[in-house]
Write an enzyme that holds these catalytic residues in place. Sequence first.
Site, PDB file in Angstrom:
ATOM      1  N   GLU A   1       0.809  -1.235   0.000  1.00 15.68           N
ATOM      2  CA  GLU A   1       0.000   0.000   0.000  1.00 15.68           C
ATOM      3  C   GLU A   1       0.838   1.279   0.000  1.00 15.68           C
ATOM      4  O   GLU A   1       0.643   2.193   0.795  1.00 15.68           O
ATOM      5  CB  GLU A   1      -0.945  -0.018   1.213  1.00 15.68           C
ATOM      6  CG  GLU A   1      -1.849  -1.249   1.229  1.00 15.68           C
ATOM      7  CD  GLU A   1      -2.759  -1.335   2.442  1.00 15.68           C
ATOM      8  OE1 GLU A   1      -2.836  -0.363   3.211  1.00 15.68           O
ATOM      9  OE2 GLU A   1      -3.397  -2.387   2.629  1.00 15.68           O
TER      10      GLU A   1
ATOM     11  N   ASN B   1       2.156  -5.254  -3.134  1.00 10.35           N
ATOM     12  CA  ASN B   1       0.771  -5.557  -2.766  1.00 10.35           C
ATOM     13  C   ASN B   1      -0.017  -4.280  -2.515  1.00 10.35           C
ATOM     14  O   ASN B   1       0.476  -3.371  -1.838  1.00 10.35           O
ATOM     15  CB  ASN B   1       0.774  -6.420  -1.480  1.00 10.35           C
ATOM     16  CG  ASN B   1      -0.546  -7.099  -1.192  1.00 10.35           C
ATOM     17  OD1 ASN B   1      -1.080  -7.810  -2.041  1.00 10.35           O
ATOM     18  ND2 ASN B   1      -1.081  -6.881   0.002  1.00 10.35           N
TER      19      ASN B   1
ATOM     20  N   HIS C   1     -10.277  -6.487  -2.225  1.00  8.23           N
ATOM     21  CA  HIS C   1     -11.344  -6.282  -1.245  1.00  8.23           C
ATOM     22  C   HIS C   1     -12.487  -5.594  -1.987  1.00  8.23           C
ATOM     23  O   HIS C   1     -12.375  -4.418  -2.358  1.00  8.23           O
ATOM     24  CB  HIS C   1     -10.872  -5.394  -0.089  1.00  8.23           C
ATOM     25  CG  HIS C   1      -9.826  -6.022   0.779  1.00  8.23           C
ATOM     26  ND1 HIS C   1     -10.070  -7.155   1.534  1.00  8.23           N
ATOM     27  CD2 HIS C   1      -8.538  -5.681   1.015  1.00  8.23           C
ATOM     28  CE1 HIS C   1      -8.980  -7.474   2.198  1.00  8.23           C
ATOM     29  NE2 HIS C   1      -8.034  -6.599   1.903  1.00  8.23           N
TER      30      HIS C   1
ATOM     31  N   GLU D   1      -5.958 -10.918  -1.012  1.00  3.31           N
ATOM     32  CA  GLU D   1      -6.791 -10.723   0.186  1.00  3.31           C
ATOM     33  C   GLU D   1      -8.274 -10.695  -0.191  1.00  3.31           C
ATOM     34  O   GLU D   1      -9.069  -9.942   0.330  1.00  3.31           O
ATOM     35  CB  GLU D   1      -6.409  -9.420   0.910  1.00  3.31           C
ATOM     36  CG  GLU D   1      -4.945  -9.342   1.296  1.00  3.31           C
ATOM     37  CD  GLU D   1      -4.574  -8.016   1.958  1.00  3.31           C
ATOM     38  OE1 GLU D   1      -5.491  -7.286   2.385  1.00  3.31           O
ATOM     39  OE2 GLU D   1      -3.363  -7.701   2.051  1.00  3.31           O
TER      40      GLU D   1
ATOM     41  N   ASP E   1     -11.960 -10.723  -0.569  1.00  4.70           N
ATOM     42  CA  ASP E   1     -13.209 -10.888   0.173  1.00  4.70           C
ATOM     43  C   ASP E   1     -14.225  -9.945  -0.473  1.00  4.70           C
ATOM     44  O   ASP E   1     -13.869  -8.904  -1.007  1.00  4.70           O
ATOM     45  CB  ASP E   1     -13.048 -10.636   1.683  1.00  4.70           C
ATOM     46  CG  ASP E   1     -12.477  -9.272   2.048  1.00  4.70           C
ATOM     47  OD1 ASP E   1     -12.019  -9.118   3.197  1.00  4.70           O
ATOM     48  OD2 ASP E   1     -12.482  -8.349   1.212  1.00  4.70           O
TER      49      ASP E   1
HETATM   50  O1  G3I Z   1      -3.579  -8.406  19.048  1.00  5.03           O
HETATM   51  C1  G3I Z   1      -4.278  -7.283  19.587  1.00  5.03           C
HETATM   52  C2  G3I Z   1      -4.935  -7.657  20.911  1.00  5.03           C
HETATM   53  O2  G3I Z   1      -3.907  -7.946  21.848  1.00  5.03           O
HETATM   54  C3  G3I Z   1      -5.801  -6.498  21.399  1.00  5.03           C
HETATM   55  O3  G3I Z   1      -6.463  -6.890  22.593  1.00  5.03           O
HETATM   56  C4  G3I Z   1      -6.822  -6.147  20.330  1.00  5.03           C
HETATM   57  C5  G3I Z   1      -7.713  -5.005  20.735  1.00  5.03           C
HETATM   58  O4  G3I Z   1      -7.000  -3.789  20.584  1.00  5.03           O
HETATM   59  O5  G3I Z   1      -6.115  -5.760  19.117  1.00  5.03           O
HETATM   60  C6  G3I Z   1      -5.369  -6.845  18.612  1.00  5.03           C
HETATM   61  O6  G3I Z   1      -4.698  -6.432  17.437  1.00  5.03           O
HETATM   62  C7  G3I Z   1      -5.577  -6.281  16.336  1.00  5.03           C
HETATM   63  C8  G3I Z   1      -5.067  -7.187  15.204  1.00  5.03           C
HETATM   64  O7  G3I Z   1      -5.843  -7.000  14.021  1.00  5.03           O
HETATM   65  C9  G3I Z   1      -5.120  -8.653  15.594  1.00  5.03           C
HETATM   66  O8  G3I Z   1      -6.473  -9.028  15.762  1.00  5.03           O
HETATM   67  C10 G3I Z   1      -5.491  -4.834  15.897  1.00  5.03           C
HETATM   68  O9  G3I Z   1      -6.127  -4.037  16.885  1.00  5.03           O
HETATM   69  C11 G3I Z   1      -6.250  -4.669  14.601  1.00  5.03           C
HETATM   70  O10 G3I Z   1      -6.034  -3.373  14.071  1.00  5.03           O
HETATM   71  C12 G3I Z   1      -5.697  -5.669  13.552  1.00  5.03           C
HETATM   72  O11 G3I Z   1      -6.472  -5.525  12.379  1.00  5.03           O
HETATM   73  C13 G3I Z   1      -5.874  -6.104  11.209  1.00  5.03           C
HETATM   74  C14 G3I Z   1      -5.601  -4.958  10.211  1.00  5.03           C
HETATM   75  O12 G3I Z   1      -5.113  -5.505   8.979  1.00  5.03           O
HETATM   76  C15 G3I Z   1      -4.568  -3.976  10.729  1.00  5.03           C
HETATM   77  O13 G3I Z   1      -3.327  -4.643  10.856  1.00  5.03           O
HETATM   78  C16 G3I Z   1      -6.859  -7.100  10.606  1.00  5.03           C
HETATM   79  O14 G3I Z   1      -6.977  -8.232  11.472  1.00  5.03           O
HETATM   80  C17 G3I Z   1      -6.366  -7.546   9.242  1.00  5.03           C
HETATM   81  O15 G3I Z   1      -7.363  -8.343   8.581  1.00  5.03           O
HETATM   82  C18 G3I Z   1      -6.092  -6.337   8.351  1.00  5.03           C
HETATM   83  O16 G3I Z   1      -5.602  -6.790   7.137  1.00  5.03           O
HETATM   84  C19 G3I Z   1      -5.197  -5.763   6.206  1.00  5.03           C
HETATM   85  C20 G3I Z   1      -3.960  -6.245   5.494  1.00  5.03           C
HETATM   86  O17 G3I Z   1      -2.944  -6.516   6.438  1.00  5.03           O
HETATM   87  C21 G3I Z   1      -3.512  -5.230   4.441  1.00  5.03           C
HETATM   88  N1  G3I Z   1      -4.621  -4.954   3.503  1.00  5.03           N
HETATM   89  C22 G3I Z   1      -5.831  -4.477   4.161  1.00  5.03           C
HETATM   90  C23 G3I Z   1      -6.323  -5.520   5.174  1.00  5.03           C
HETATM   91  C24 G3I Z   1      -7.615  -5.062   5.821  1.00  5.03           C
HETATM   92  O18 G3I Z   1      -7.394  -3.910   6.584  1.00  5.03           O
END
Ligand code: G3I
Length: 305
Positions: A127, A169, A206, A235, A237
């Site tokens: 990105e 990506n 997406h 990715e 969906d």
């Molecule tokens: O692990 C922590 C946990 O300890 C904490 O209690 C909880 C609440 O704050 O957060 C948890 O971390 C979260 C993480 O996912 C694991 O579940 C983050 O807050 C949350 O922001 C994170 O979201 C991910 C997001 O990327 C940001 O990294 C999504 O699961 C993931 O599906 C999403 O994927 C991205 C790709 O990497 C790049 N392309 C876009 C795609 C969708 O945003």
Amino acid sequence: ATTLATAAERTGRYFGVGVQGYKLTDQTYVGILNREFGVVTPENEMKLDATEPQQNRFNFAPADRIVDHALQQGKRVRGHTLLWHAGQPSWLAGLRGTALRAAMLNHVTQVTAYYRGKVYAWDVVNEAFADGTTGARRDSNFQRTGDDWIEAAFHAARAADPTAKLCYNDYNIENRAHAKTQAVYRMVRDFKARGVPIDCVGLQSHFTANHPVPADFATTLRDFADLGVDVQLTELDIEGSGAAQAENYRRAVTACLAVSRCTGITVWGVRDSDSWRASATPLLFDHSGAEKPAYTAVLDALRCA
Ligand code: G3I
């Protein structure tokens, strides 16, 4: 019985899934993962904050849990992602200039070297282009170290693991008319012309009601592939439900099948409840792990190839 993975493999492609390590104790989740998918992408466990929480202090345990499971199950692994403006640990977000450039390239080198031989393809940079109509680079700390940060990352990754496929990506690059798509296209064309080691373009794919699968998606894929790179839906969906969602999935899969260098498709989660946008019910299995019409549409499209 035919699975997504076996049906895709018959076309010379993979069918993969984004995986959350902490769900590997969920028997329904693991059952679907092991049966249906041939390639695994850690959804979060290989991101910058997860792997280098303190400068030069690496933590590979969360990602290793996923990688080890995948390799034990005879699956391949896509690494996601070495450099991204989001998900940065605070120590990195605070750096600038030559110190930042050195730290980011060290991150690429150390993580790529650690997974050498285990990760078949890396999202080296994720990105890096802005949304909207300018086709400009996204403003980020990495970008402010100079335009050449992306190619420097690809060279560092190649040096650390000459065997891995190195991918750029991004999202919203599925429609060839969009400025962002054209900007990525120009970068890849320039990289190939100058011998920058790039092997593939990951189109996150997406899709939503407002951003449906483009009718000419195959043309976008073919345009990138004709530059001399593989393309992958990394990715996938698709917001929606029922027959309309199934039809959109069929179109996305059919577009990849139409392009020989579209080497694989990854859906971004197992069950709707596992999705980063669960309320959009965007995946192939429902919250209970039952196959949805979208699953059947994907399997049928793969089998008709
Ligand atoms: O692990 C922590 C946990 O300890 C904490 O209690 C909880 C609440 O704050 O957060 C948890 O971390 C979260 C993480 O996912 C694991 O579940 C983050 O807050 C949350 O922001 C994170 O979201 C991910 C997001 O990327 C940001 O990294 C999504 O699961 C993931 O599906 C999403 O994927 C991205 C790709 O990497 C790049 N392309 C876009 C795609 C969708 O945003």
